[in-house]
Design an enzyme around this catalytic site. Structure first.
Site, PDB file in Angstrom:
ATOM      1  N   ARG A  97      14.687   1.607  -0.201  1.00  9.25           N
ATOM      2  CA  ARG A  97      15.112   0.375   0.462  1.00  9.25           C
ATOM      3  C   ARG A  97      15.608  -0.622  -0.580  1.00  9.25           C
ATOM      4  O   ARG A  97      15.094  -0.659  -1.696  1.00  9.25           O
ATOM      5  CB  ARG A  97      13.913  -0.187   1.232  1.00  9.25           C
ATOM      6  CG  ARG A  97      14.224  -1.358   2.101  1.00  9.25           C
ATOM      7  CD  ARG A  97      13.106  -1.585   3.069  1.00  9.25           C
ATOM      8  NE  ARG A  97      11.954  -2.179   2.408  1.00  9.25           N
ATOM      9  CZ  ARG A  97      10.800  -2.440   3.035  1.00  9.25           C
ATOM     10  NH1 ARG A  97      10.647  -2.149   4.301  1.00  9.25           N
ATOM     11  NH2 ARG A  97       9.807  -2.984   2.385  1.00  9.25           N
TER      12      ARG A  97
ATOM     13  N   ARG B 169       7.739 -11.873   0.111  1.00 11.82           N
ATOM     14  CA  ARG B 169       7.577 -12.245   1.516  1.00 11.82           C
ATOM     15  C   ARG B 169       6.627 -13.424   1.642  1.00 11.82           C
ATOM     16  O   ARG B 169       6.013 -13.821   0.653  1.00 11.82           O
ATOM     17  CB  ARG B 169       7.059 -11.047   2.297  1.00 11.82           C
ATOM     18  CG  ARG B 169       5.945 -10.383   1.556  1.00 11.82           C
ATOM     19  CD  ARG B 169       5.629  -8.958   1.959  1.00 11.82           C
ATOM     20  NE  ARG B 169       6.380  -7.918   1.290  1.00 11.82           N
ATOM     21  CZ  ARG B 169       6.729  -6.770   1.861  1.00 11.82           C
ATOM     22  NH1 ARG B 169       6.385  -6.515   3.091  1.00 11.82           N
ATOM     23  NH2 ARG B 169       7.405  -5.869   1.205  1.00 11.82           N
TER      24      ARG B 169
ATOM     25  N   ASP C  81       3.288 -10.920   6.549  1.00 10.96           N
ATOM     26  CA  ASP C  81       3.661 -10.069   5.410  1.00 10.96           C
ATOM     27  C   ASP C  81       4.967  -9.320   5.670  1.00 10.96           C
ATOM     28  O   ASP C  81       5.473  -8.649   4.783  1.00 10.96           O
ATOM     29  CB  ASP C  81       2.542  -9.067   5.096  1.00 10.96           C
ATOM     30  CG  ASP C  81       2.127  -8.255   6.305  1.00 10.96           C
ATOM     31  OD1 ASP C  81       1.719  -8.863   7.309  1.00 10.96           O
ATOM     32  OD2 ASP C  81       2.226  -7.017   6.256  1.00 10.96           O
ATOM     33  N   ASN C  82       5.495  -9.429   6.878  1.00 10.22           N
ATOM     34  CA  ASN C  82       6.782  -8.791   7.170  1.00 10.22           C
ATOM     35  C   ASN C  82       7.903  -9.821   7.275  1.00 10.22           C
ATOM     36  O   ASN C  82       8.961  -9.541   7.822  1.00 10.22           O
ATOM     37  CB  ASN C  82       6.697  -7.990   8.476  1.00 10.22           C
ATOM     38  CG  ASN C  82       5.822  -6.747   8.317  1.00 10.22           C
ATOM     39  OD1 ASN C  82       5.654  -6.253   7.207  1.00 10.22           O
ATOM     40  ND2 ASN C  82       5.279  -6.250   9.410  1.00 10.22           N
TER      41      ASN C  82
ATOM     42  N   GLY D 271       0.770  -1.219   0.000  1.00 12.49           N
ATOM     43  CA  GLY D 271       0.000   0.000   0.000  1.00 12.49           C
ATOM     44  C   GLY D 271       0.807   1.278   0.000  1.00 12.49           C
ATOM     45  O   GLY D 271       0.268   2.362  -0.212  1.00 12.49           O
TER      46      GLY D 271
HETATM   47  P1  AMP Z   1       3.084  -2.775   8.270  1.00  9.43           P
HETATM   48  O1  AMP Z   1       2.445  -3.277   9.533  1.00  9.43           O
HETATM   49  O2  AMP Z   1       3.799  -1.466   8.420  1.00  9.43           O
HETATM   50  O3  AMP Z   1       3.924  -3.803   7.624  1.00  9.43           O
HETATM   51  O4  AMP Z   1       1.874  -2.424   7.310  1.00  9.43           O
HETATM   52  C1  AMP Z   1       1.023  -3.395   6.766  1.00  9.43           C
HETATM   53  C2  AMP Z   1       0.540  -2.960   5.405  1.00  9.43           C
HETATM   54  O5  AMP Z   1      -0.329  -1.837   5.524  1.00  9.43           O
HETATM   55  C3  AMP Z   1       1.685  -2.489   4.510  1.00  9.43           C
HETATM   56  O6  AMP Z   1       2.137  -3.501   3.732  1.00  9.43           O
HETATM   57  C4  AMP Z   1       1.073  -1.426   3.669  1.00  9.43           C
HETATM   58  O7  AMP Z   1       0.630  -1.940   2.454  1.00  9.43           O
HETATM   59  C5  AMP Z   1      -0.109  -0.957   4.451  1.00  9.43           C
HETATM   60  N1  AMP Z   1       0.133   0.399   4.939  1.00  9.43           N
HETATM   61  C6  AMP Z   1       0.755   0.770   6.077  1.00  9.43           C
HETATM   62  N2  AMP Z   1       0.781   2.116   6.177  1.00  9.43           N
HETATM   63  C7  AMP Z   1       0.172   2.590   5.081  1.00  9.43           C
HETATM   64  C8  AMP Z   1      -0.130   3.887   4.568  1.00  9.43           C
HETATM   65  N3  AMP Z   1       0.213   4.987   5.239  1.00  9.43           N
HETATM   66  N4  AMP Z   1      -0.777   3.965   3.403  1.00  9.43           N
HETATM   67  C9  AMP Z   1      -1.132   2.877   2.713  1.00  9.43           C
HETATM   68  N5  AMP Z   1      -0.876   1.638   3.116  1.00  9.43           N
HETATM   69  C10 AMP Z   1      -0.242   1.487   4.283  1.00  9.43           C
HETATM   70 MG    MG Z   2       4.990  -4.444   6.238  1.00  5.68          MG
END
Ligand code: AMP
Ligand code: MG
Length: 489
Positions: free
Chosen positions: A176, A183, A252-253, A92
């Site tokens: 990055r 993943r 997903d991480n 996203g």
């Molecule tokens: P994360 O927990 O940071 O890995 O976030 C999970 C997923 O949420 C990410 O892979 C992004 O696709 C989405 N995401 C996080 N922050 C944002 C944002 N500000 N805008 C759009 N998508 C986001």
């Molecule tokens: Mg992530």
């Protein structure tokens, strides 16, 4: 205008079928400027560091111009968040600009995080904030310096855009790099969409690019799963040994290559508390430090599920068993190294566990007390006072020290030689939250980026004592204990 034309792109991921991604252009940050540039990462893609001085450079990595040969896509992935199937998640807010192949033939994704909304953004703005970019940039380099597999970062660009989180923050982008950003969740995407042929295609792609020795293997799926399990186990063992809490180990991480991926609310242990929770949003403590190895197992089960059309139950279980065995073996080996033990002996597990127990009871600083253990003297009459002073229960320390002395003598250890070995595995410096926070405050309040570079320079070699930099090894001051980090980034 051609940009960064010395970079040789080979966009393998963008040549996969359209279902794997969406083509999307970055949304530029207004008036972008370069916050920090990492020559070590530039070297990985044969990029002349002088390129960073060109005025187009921040425009290139601020989403305004594209490097020649780029083919930007947002990669599709699903995942399990906090143990719950979450469906489509990403990407996203990061755009894969393309893949650069260096002169040695290695391939590096150029992944621009915070590049604006994509078709996967859901309600998000697709942006990243300067604070989080600094944390991720520094921690990737710090982990690399510690010898832990990780994504890297080339640069941070900030712009005149206000981004709303809990407060209004400065918008920024992080460039990055990783051999791939595929993943566990990338595999989950096609499994849950019931596109099993695409699960196979993705597996073939990853094997072809990164596990070529498996390409013609009749058992390539179970072997592949087993190798991913092994890499993940080794990564988790390194995290546990160094005292790193990731904070958001959602599937997903989890990198398919066993890299540390996605630095959000991470934290290094200060005082040794195995139940340390670094993520303020993690109310249940699911991702507490001591749960991480089990969460690694859980995430591998998610991956096994995604690969289940091509794995028998027994094959999946064999991979999971391999994870457990590899983690235990690797962790014990790393802890033995941290204690300066060359040989493996049956009593070591108890010696290690009791040392950790002492550290926990004494709220010992994880990094500093391991480092101080390097100065341990094994002579029968040695009191080891300066180390002893770290512990409240001096008698318990003395009892343990007696056992340690016996153990050291049993393998003919020698103080100086052992210390030299221990200083190469017990870091002097880690990226404590308060150190990152000081750099963040200077950057966000005064546009002063010197501290970012100072930390990057220090942490690229965290094992070598630097004269005049003692303060960077200090446990957090009171204000530094209160820093709250959450998923909001
Ligand atoms: P994360 O927990 O940071 O890995 O976030 C999970 C997923 O949420 C990410 O892979 C992004 O696709 C989405 N995401 C996080 N922050 C944002 C944002 N500000 N805008 C759009 N998508 C986001
Ligand atoms: Mg992530």
């Amino acid at each position: 205008m051609r940009q960064l034309e010395t970079l040789q792109f080979d966009n393998t991921y963008a040549r996969l079928p359209e279902a794997f991604y969406r083509r999307v252009m970055p949304s530029p940050l207004p008036s972008p400027h370069l916050v920090s540039f990492n020559p070590d990462a530039a070297a990985l893609i044969d990029l002349d560091p002088d390129e960073a001085k060109r005025p187009e450079f921040p425009r290139c990595f601020g989403g305004d111009l594209l490097p020649t040969g780029a083919d930007p896509v947002a990669m599709l992935y699903y995942g399990h968040q906090f143990g719950v199937y979450a469906g489509q998640l990403g990407d996203g807010r990061a755009i894969l600009l393309g893949e650069v192949r260096n002169r040695a033939g290695e391939k590096w994704d150029l992944h621009l995080k915070g590049a604006g909304a994509t078709p996967f953004s859901r309600d998000g703005d697709g942006r990243a904030v300067l604070r989080s970019c600094i944390r991720e940039y520094l921690c990737g380099e710090a982990m690399h310096g510690l010898g832990i597999p990780t994504t890297r970062s080339l640069c941070i660009t900030a712009g005149e855009e206000r981004v709303v989180r809990e407060t209004v923050e400065t918008g920024a982008m992080l460039l990055r790099m990783a051999p791939t950003h595929v993943r566990f969740g990338s595999f989950e995407a096609f499994y849950y969409r019931r596109q099993h042929d695409h699960v196979a295609l993705l597996t073939e792609y990853v094997i072809g690019q990164f596990f070529p020795h498996l390409m013609n293997d009749g058992d390539k799926y179970p072997r592949f799963f087993g190798e991913v399990a092994e890499r993940t186990a080794r990564l988790l063992a390194q995290w546990q040994a160094v005292g790193f809490a990731h904070g958001v180990m959602n599937s997903d991480n989890m990198s398919i290559l066993g890299l540390t991926l996605d630095y959000g609310p991470f934290g290094f242990l200060d005082e040794y508390n195995p139940a340390f929770i670094c993520n303020h949003s993690d109310h249940q403590g699911r991702y507490a430090f001591h749960h991480q190895p089990d969460i690694g197992y859980f995430n591998l089960r998610c991956l096994a599920q995604a690969l289940s059309p091509f794995l028998t139950q027994a094959e999946a279980q064999a991979g999971l068993d391999r994870y457990e065995a590899a983690f235990a073996a690797r962790y014990e080996a790393l802890m033995r190294d941290k204690l300066g033990l060359r040989e493996a002996r049956p009593e070591d597990q108890a010696l290690i566990a009791d040392w950790l127990g002492l550290m926990e009871a004494g709220r010992a600083d994880y990094t500093n007390v391991f480092r101080a253990l390097g100065d341990f003297k094994q002579a029968t009459d040695a009191k080891n006072d300066s180390l002893r002073d770290h512990f409240l229960d001096r008698e318990a320390f003395d009892a343990w020290a007696l056992r340690y002395k016996e153990r050291l003598r049993a393998e003919d250890s020698r103080n100086e030689e052992r210390k030299a070995r221990m200083d190469r595995v017990n870091p002097r410096y880690v990226l404590r939250n308060y150190l990152a926070q000081a750099a963040i405050e200077q950057a966000t309040q005064h546009k002063d980026y010197a501290e970012i570079d100072r930390l990057r320079e220090l942490l690229r070699d965290p094992f070598t004592e630097r004269p005049g930099m003692e303060a960077y090894a200090a446990p957090p001051p009171d204000w530094g204990r209160q820093i709250i980090v959450s998923c909001s980034s």
